[in-house]
Design a protein around this motif. Structure first.
Motif, PDB file in Angstrom:
ATOM      1  N   SER A  97       0.804  -1.183  -0.038  1.00 18.86           N
ATOM      2  CA  SER A  97       0.021  -0.074   0.231  1.00 18.86           C
ATOM      3  C   SER A  97       0.731   1.378   0.141  1.00 18.86           C
ATOM      4  O   SER A  97       2.107   0.978   0.337  1.00 18.86           O
ATOM      5  CB  SER A  97      -1.001  -0.153   1.431  1.00 18.86           C
ATOM      6  N   THR A  99       0.638   5.969  -0.988  1.00 21.43           N
ATOM      7  CA  THR A  99      -0.331   7.027  -1.578  1.00 21.43           C
ATOM      8  C   THR A  99       0.652   7.647  -2.767  1.00 21.43           C
ATOM      9  O   THR A  99       1.826   7.873  -2.677  1.00 21.43           O
ATOM     10  CB  THR A  99      -0.349   8.140  -0.252  1.00 21.43           C
ATOM     11  N   GLU A 150      -4.656   7.162  -2.573  1.00 16.64           N
ATOM     12  CA  GLU A 150      -4.324   5.820  -1.514  1.00 16.64           C
ATOM     13  C   GLU A 150      -4.455   4.656  -2.348  1.00 16.64           C
ATOM     14  O   GLU A 150      -5.567   4.597  -3.056  1.00 16.64           O
ATOM     15  CB  GLU A 150      -4.777   5.872  -0.478  1.00 16.64           C
ATOM     16  N   THR A 152      -4.084   0.114  -2.610  1.00 16.26           N
ATOM     17  CA  THR A 152      -3.773  -1.092  -1.770  1.00 16.26           C
ATOM     18  C   THR A 152      -3.759  -2.163  -2.898  1.00 16.26           C
ATOM     19  O   THR A 152      -4.741  -2.332  -3.531  1.00 16.26           O
ATOM     20  CB  THR A 152      -4.783  -1.468  -0.580  1.00 16.26           C
TER      21      THR A 152
END
Length: 176
Positions: A97, A99, A150, A152
């Motif tokens: 993950s 950003t 963001e 993931t």
């Protein structure tokens, strides 16, 4: 007399319409149109000398180098690295993950693809997975800089037990 003028006008209009139809019909090809590579109904193909057409999803060559050490997430180079910053990159064992923060003065992030490679304990690439962001056409455009995005990316099920690290890059990045 008036009846004669109306009949003549109607016949003249009908004759003009018929001749226009016949001229238009004669100009259209009778068989399938070919462009030298197949029927005209086939999709247009454009090529640039020395640049091969893409065969599938975008790839990043750096993914095929040995992966980072166990438990680590590493940013790899891509064609748009000067336009964004990857922050908070982390590998949890089951997902990577982070950003994406756009640098510069852009108002909208239109299209983004983050590509992750997952590696085993010898540093060999097991496989890849992607995160895609597409700006919906219904969303209003604003003049403020793009918000951080963001992401993931889960380790694919087939590699869950073997993946020990990840490398991440951005092969698709389009701003307004």
């Amino acid at each position: 007399m008036r009846h004669r003028i109306i009949v003549t006008a109607v016949l003249l209009i009908a004759a003009l319409a018929l001749s226009g139809f016949l001229v238009t019909r004669k100009q259209q090809p009778s068989g399938p149109v070919t462009t030298g590579q197949g029927p005209a109904s086939a999709a247009a193909k454009i090529s640039f000398q020395g640049l091969p057409a893409p065969a599938g999803e975008p790839d990043l060559p750096a993914l095929h180098a040995p992966g980072p050490g166990k438990g680590k997430a590493l940013q790899i180079s891509g064609p748009f690295d000067d336009r964004f910053v990857l922050e908070g990159l982390a590998f949890s064992g089951s997902a990577v993950s982070g950003t994406v923060r756009v640098t510069g003065t852009t108002s909208e992030l239109l299209d983004l693809q983050v590509l992750a490679g997952f590696y085993d304990d010898t540093g060999s690439l097991l496989g890849t997975a992607r995160f895609d962001h597409h700006l919906a056409t219904e969303e209003p455009h604003s003049d403020i800089p793009a918000e951080p995005t963001e992401f993931t990316i889960d380790v694919p099920d087939t590699y869950q037990d073997a993946a020990v690290s990840a490398a991440v890059g951005v092969p698709v990045f389009v701003t307004e």
